[in-house]
Enzyme design. Structure first.
Site, PDB file in Angstrom:
ATOM      1  N   LEU A   6      40.507  17.444  54.040  1.00 32.32           N
ATOM      2  CA  LEU A   6      41.279  18.097  55.095  1.00 32.32           C
ATOM      3  C   LEU A   6      42.762  17.998  54.756  1.00 32.32           C
ATOM      4  CD1 LEU A   6      39.316  16.726  58.196  1.00 32.32           C
ATOM      5  CD2 LEU A   6      38.747  18.615  56.636  1.00 32.32           C
ATOM      6  N   ALA A   8      45.228  20.727  55.715  1.00 29.52           N
ATOM      7  CA  ALA A   8      45.868  21.924  56.256  1.00 29.52           C
ATOM      8  C   ALA A   8      47.138  21.635  57.049  1.00 29.52           C
ATOM      9  CB  ALA A   8      44.883  22.684  57.149  1.00 29.52           C
ATOM     10  N   GLY A   9      47.284  20.420  57.557  1.00 34.06           N
ATOM     11  CA  GLY A   9      48.359  20.126  58.504  1.00 34.06           C
ATOM     12  C   GLY A   9      49.724  19.944  57.866  1.00 34.06           C
ATOM     13  N   GLY A  84      41.489  21.497  65.273  1.00 33.56           N
ATOM     14  CA  GLY A  84      40.841  20.193  65.311  1.00 33.56           C
ATOM     15  C   GLY A  84      40.003  19.920  64.078  1.00 33.56           C
ATOM     16  N   THR A  85      39.546  18.667  63.961  1.00 29.37           N
ATOM     17  CA  THR A  85      38.826  18.243  62.756  1.00 29.37           C
ATOM     18  C   THR A  85      37.478  18.955  62.616  1.00 29.37           C
ATOM     19  OG1 THR A  85      38.042  16.336  64.023  1.00 29.37           O
ATOM     20  CG2 THR A  85      39.912  15.982  62.544  1.00 29.37           C
ATOM     21  N   GLY A 138      39.629   5.232  67.613  1.00 29.85           N
ATOM     22  CA  GLY A 138      38.273   5.571  67.987  1.00 29.85           C
ATOM     23  C   GLY A 138      37.372   4.433  67.544  1.00 29.85           C
ATOM     24  N   ASN A 163      37.047   3.853  63.647  1.00 32.14           N
ATOM     25  CA  ASN A 163      36.667   5.013  62.849  1.00 32.14           C
ATOM     26  C   ASN A 163      37.765   5.294  61.815  1.00 32.14           C
ATOM     27  OD1 ASN A 163      35.879   7.465  61.810  1.00 32.14           O
ATOM     28  ND2 ASN A 163      35.956   8.568  63.743  1.00 32.14           N
ATOM     29  N   HIS A 314      77.245   6.126  41.470  1.00 27.55           N
ATOM     30  CA  HIS A 314      77.567   4.744  41.119  1.00 27.55           C
ATOM     31  C   HIS A 314      78.025   3.925  42.334  1.00 27.55           C
ATOM     32  CE1 HIS A 314      81.145   7.252  40.500  1.00 27.55           C
ATOM     33  NE2 HIS A 314      81.872   6.194  40.818  1.00 27.55           N
TER      34      HIS A 314
END
Length: 397
Positions: A6, A8-9, A84-85, A138, A163, A314
């Site tokens: 995953l 995409a975010g 969502g996942t 979770g 989780n 420097h």
């Protein structure tokens, strides 16, 4: 076996670092987070990947291509809306076989854990990590080796098994994804899909992770991940080291890099390609310096990530900091990394104050930031892409 990753975010909690870069492509020990995940999965026996992509996807496609450089195949599926996942995993339908792994593109996991996960026979298996504060995660309720319920941030957790967001699934999961409805967050949660699978009577197991599990949710987590990965660094020199340079411990120096006389580098430190370091600079442990970087005379850098094409002028100091791409430090730029009272550094993230859990934290600097000479930057300052300071300025917030 294939792995669905995953990726995409944007990673809004990682701003300003993600203004021009997807979260999964941010560097840890001089490699993108996503590459570390691919390496671990390949070592575990995965021979194909499905990348679920979205935000600035072209950077991921350009870097990984078809996967041949890693000896694997890579398919790309665009998640049009990030719902969502469960929705993200559902995008992989038709690209995986009967059994597949699901990995988050911002979580580092060990190859041995993935190998053990892939060998399991249940309809689904959830990787877990024992934590001291399970009410922040979770949490799994279990009976023997089976999962009976998944509870989201319960006030009275039945176990300390959090989780970890790493799964083994059979193709049957897609049926339950189709039946998943939006949560209170208005997202399709994979945990809701798994709960329906459990309620159907299918065997769902869990597996505690044996190795370190690093969830990169905030910018300072990049420092933790870099410290962890550099512990196993093996020193090598593919560049040029002038006389009177001290290399102590494990130091890796890339091709075309010049380490000038009088420099003292104490590993573990990794330095990329085509860099110009010194003279007379001091680079301390757990520092990762990317490609095409100039570190000037009498500069000290400690436990810091410096991204590509940046110039640290420097007489400057950077400690416990993350410095973006194409930045330029005016001479004498100093970054504070410790409060006078020694308390943890707190940072404003998305409108709320977050305790970083770190006593030492300097600046989180986006890309293309320029500082004037003798700039002083306070602890925990976040500087957005393209910002600048005037000579002698003190940046407090």
């Amino acid at each position: 076996m294939k792995a669905v990753v995953l990726a995409a975010g944007k990673g809004t909690r990682m701003e300003p670092l993600t203004s021009d870069c997807p979260k999964v492509m941010l560097p840890v020990a001089n490699k993108p987070i996503l590459e570390h995940i691919v390496d671990a999965a390949v070592e575990a026996g995965v021979d194909g990947f499905v990348f679920i992509i979205g935000y600035m996807e072209e950077q991921i496609r350009e870097y990984f291509g078809d996967g041949k450089a890693w000896g694997v195949s890579i398919d790309y599926v665009r998640q049009k809306e990030q719902l969502g996942t469960a929705d993200a995993i559902g995008c992989a339908r038709g690209h995986v076989g009967d059994t597949f792994l699901v990995l988050n593109g911002d979580m580092l996991v060990g190859a041995d854990d993935l190998k053990a996960l892939a060998a399991r026979k249940e309809e689904a298996v959830i990787c877990v990590k024992e934590v001291e504060n399970p009410s922040d995660f979770g949490v799994l309720e279990t009976e023997g080796e089976k999962v009976v319920k998944i509870l989201e941030k319960p006030k009275r957790p039945p176990t300390n098994l959090a989780n970890a967001g790493i799964y083994l699934f059979r193709e049957s999961i897609f049926e339950y994804i189709d039946r998943t409805r939006p949560s209170e967050r208005r997202e399709l949660e994979i945990t809701d899909s798994i709960q329906m699978l459990i309620d159907s009577g299918a065997p769902v197991g869990y597996r505690p992770l044996a190795a370190e599990w690093i969830d990169i949710g905030y910018p300072w987590d990049l420092l933790k991940a870099t410290e962890y990965l550099l512990k196993d660094l093996k020193g090598k020199c593919e560049g040029t080291v002038e006389p009177n340079v001290t290399l102590k411990g494990e130091v890796a120096i890339g091709k075309g890099t010049l380490i000038r006389s009088g420099s003292y580098i104490e590993g573990p430190v990794v330095i990329g390609k085509d860099c110009d370091i010194g003279p007379n600079c001091f680079i301390r442990p757990s520092t990762a310096i990317g490609n095409h970087i100039r570190i000037g005379n009498a500069v000290e850098i400690k436990n810091t990530i410096v991204m590509e094409d940046t110039h640290v002028g420097h007489l400057s100091y950077a400690g416990d900091s993350i410095i973006g791409r194409r930045c330029n430090f005016g001479a004498g730029t100093k970054i504070a990394n410790l409060r006078h009272d020694g308390r943890n550094i707190k940072i404003m993230v998305k409108g709320r104050v977050v305790d970083t859990g770190r006593r030492k934290l300097g600046v989180i600097m986006g890309d293309e930031v320029h500082t004037g000479i003798n700039t002083s930057i306070n602890t925990g300052v976040m500087m957005k892409k393209g910002s600048f300071t005037y000579p002698g300025e003190f940046i407090r917030h």
